[in-house]
Design a protein around this motif. Sequence first.
Motif, PDB file in Angstrom:
ATOM      1  N   SER A 133       0.811  -1.215   0.000  1.00 31.34           N
ATOM      2  CA  SER A 133       0.000   0.000   0.000  1.00 31.34           C
ATOM      3  C   SER A 133       0.844   1.265   0.000  1.00 31.34           C
ATOM      4  O   SER A 133       1.992   1.268   0.443  1.00 31.34           O
ATOM      5  CB  SER A 133      -0.922  -0.003   1.223  1.00 31.34           C
ATOM      6  OG  SER A 133      -1.783  -1.115   1.217  1.00 31.34           O
ATOM      7  N   PHE A 134       0.230   2.322  -0.513  1.00 35.23           N
ATOM      8  CA  PHE A 134       0.821   3.665  -0.540  1.00 35.23           C
ATOM      9  C   PHE A 134       2.113   3.691  -1.364  1.00 35.23           C
ATOM     10  O   PHE A 134       3.035   4.450  -1.077  1.00 35.23           O
ATOM     11  CB  PHE A 134       1.113   4.181   0.878  1.00 35.23           C
ATOM     12  CG  PHE A 134       0.020   3.921   1.864  1.00 35.23           C
ATOM     13  CD1 PHE A 134      -1.315   4.179   1.537  1.00 35.23           C
ATOM     14  CD2 PHE A 134       0.306   3.416   3.122  1.00 35.23           C
ATOM     15  CE1 PHE A 134      -2.329   3.933   2.452  1.00 35.23           C
ATOM     16  CE2 PHE A 134      -0.702   3.170   4.035  1.00 35.23           C
ATOM     17  CZ  PHE A 134      -2.024   3.424   3.704  1.00 35.23           C
ATOM     18  N   PRO A 157      -1.932   7.095   8.959  1.00 40.36           N
ATOM     19  CA  PRO A 157      -2.390   6.277   7.834  1.00 40.36           C
ATOM     20  C   PRO A 157      -3.507   5.310   8.216  1.00 40.36           C
ATOM     21  O   PRO A 157      -3.631   4.895   9.375  1.00 40.36           O
ATOM     22  CB  PRO A 157      -1.131   5.505   7.414  1.00 40.36           C
ATOM     23  CG  PRO A 157       0.009   6.311   7.943  1.00 40.36           C
ATOM     24  CD  PRO A 157      -0.492   6.922   9.216  1.00 40.36           C
ATOM     25  N   THR A 199       0.622   8.997   2.550  1.00 44.89           N
ATOM     26  CA  THR A 199      -0.798   9.343   2.607  1.00 44.89           C
ATOM     27  C   THR A 199      -0.932  10.776   3.113  1.00 44.89           C
ATOM     28  O   THR A 199       0.003  11.316   3.698  1.00 44.89           O
ATOM     29  CB  THR A 199      -1.545   8.392   3.571  1.00 44.89           C
ATOM     30  OG1 THR A 199      -0.985   8.542   4.890  1.00 44.89           O
ATOM     31  CG2 THR A 199      -1.421   6.949   3.126  1.00 44.89           C
ATOM     32  N   GLU A 232      -0.133  13.829  -0.430  1.00 44.34           N
ATOM     33  CA  GLU A 232       0.396  12.592   0.123  1.00 44.34           C
ATOM     34  C   GLU A 232       1.858  12.809   0.509  1.00 44.34           C
ATOM     35  O   GLU A 232       2.677  13.241  -0.306  1.00 44.34           O
ATOM     36  CB  GLU A 232       0.269  11.461  -0.890  1.00 44.34           C
ATOM     37  CG  GLU A 232      -1.185  11.124  -1.208  1.00 44.34           C
ATOM     38  CD  GLU A 232      -1.321  10.010  -2.223  1.00 44.34           C
ATOM     39  OE1 GLU A 232      -0.326   9.742  -2.931  1.00 44.34           O
ATOM     40  OE2 GLU A 232      -2.403   9.413  -2.306  1.00 44.34           O
TER      41      GLU A 232
END
Length: 630
Positions: A161-162, A618, A192, A201
């Motif tokens: 993720s991210f 996050p 994020t 982000e």
Amino acid sequence: MISAFILIAAEAVAAKVPPDQTIVVTGDRSGQGIPADQIGGSVTVIDSDAIERRQVRDLSDALRDVPGVAVAGTPGLSQIRLRGTEGNHVLVLIDGIEVSDPFFGEFDFSSLQADEASKVEVLRGQQSAIYGSDAIGGVVQYITASGREAPGVSARLEGGSFATVNASARAAGASGHFDYALTATGRRTGGTPNARDGSRELGSDGEAASAKLGATPAPNFRLTGVLRYSRLKSDFNLSEADPASPTFGQTIDSPGTYLKNDALYGLARGELDLLDGRWSHALSAQFADVKRDTFDPSARTSGDRGGRFKGSYDTTFRFGTGSVKHRLTLAADRERESFRNADPAGFAFNGWKHINTSGVVGQYELLLGDNAAFGAAVRHDFNSRFANDTTDRVQGSYRFASGTRLRAAAGSGVKYPGIFELFGFVDGQFLGNPDLKPETSRGWEAGIEQDFGAGRGQIGATYFSNRLHDEIIFAFLPGIGFVGANSSEVSSQRGVETFANLRLTPSWRIDAAYTYLHAREAGREEVRRPKHVASLAVDYRVPGERWGTTVVARYNGKAADDAFILPPFGSPLRVKLDDYLLLNWNADYRLSDHLELFGRVENILDEHYEQVFSFVSPGRAAYAGLRWRM
């Protein structure tokens, strides 16, 4: 009283309870280490198995599982607090090297990624009698394994993720009198948003590399060298400065702003044993070189430089026969910290400033069999800027044949003012005060533990109480700014820490911790110190350890924080941060003798929470990767 002590000592000599083989090196200047069950103070060891099975990447996450620890992080700075003390009251060591930023006086844990084959030792309570300034709350030491302790080659690569990619590599081994361990970690993430209703982000990327070398030219002579480099580049947001804005004082999207942190650390140590190992000598030298800079889209906006050189000599004499053993250690330290403001506008102060400190330590330890221990230490520091200080510590531990252990400790601590407290900070709002006095602390603790024997684990509880004098605060003076001052009020911290480390079967491992904290400054609740903090980790391995899974739950109770949302910037408004529960799940599967597949989901419940006012953390994230070992 004397007869009672003789009876207890006699039972200690006679009892044959097998000792806990966990050795703690941090709370001792002899270099030999102390068995964990003979330390009168509170100590927690997070071993390499726990770090690996919980798939820890940011070391601060593992510290959430330690009693008495509170973690608060924002982009560019992750702090820990021990037993309600300040972030700069915690001495942080990496392989024996003091790694706090000499300018800010504390260590940024966001710059430390966990290596393979490493462990963490956390000693709580005043440790200044051993280490001097900075150890009011305790000591955290991150220790990497030598090539002789953990030989082999390994590599890890993961993504998730991210837009996150995380990698590490380690090569270690031993040949004859020489051993080595080379490690490297790297992480890059797209990040994020961390502003409320923000869209920017905050990405970051960082690398670290270390070399740990050892040589044993003779059976009684050993040389050790450590070199470590880390770099972190992290986006961050600013606070709204427009008094007319409804978000005044809150974090807002600030495109193009970022922080760079570069650090280089080194240590060289030689150890010589004489008289068949009864008389040891150690001579060491270490350094730290830390650089921090902030940038906006067009240029560098602020910066600072810090350096530390430290030399130490330790000598220990061991004597006694049978079950009664004595250990006497004498040590001397010489440290020089240097600071320079690198702000482009030249605010606060120009040129390098220095503080020199010399300290002498005396430490005595008495071991009565495997079950009773007593220790005392005293230290006197000579400082080039402040009055000389003397700190002390005593501790004792006694374990009955039933496996029940009683322990207690008491001591004092000192923290010298930091450089920006003395001379000001580069933002122009925090003004220095060169007349500040050191902060001092005194506290005590008492605990009870029950060992279940046969490696089945233990449970325990500790009560602690501390009082901090001359705490350094920043008082707001209208039209001038924030000015450092020593508080006339006494700050107090007291609470209860409990833990359970259970090994129900070879397949099941359960680790739990809970802390209740009552921390007050001038009658007000201290910020970012939750009253309730708890964690629970449950790990299962199939026989043969072909695969395994771990669930980790971490609860952070409600906490106070300061919000500078009343224009103009002045006395903050005290607000409450909501409590939150972070639930993580990890799993791993061994594809072959050399290859392992793993994955994890963090913040399964997708909690929306703030560790610091208006900084949003996050949400849910998932990662997967491969680990290769030879």
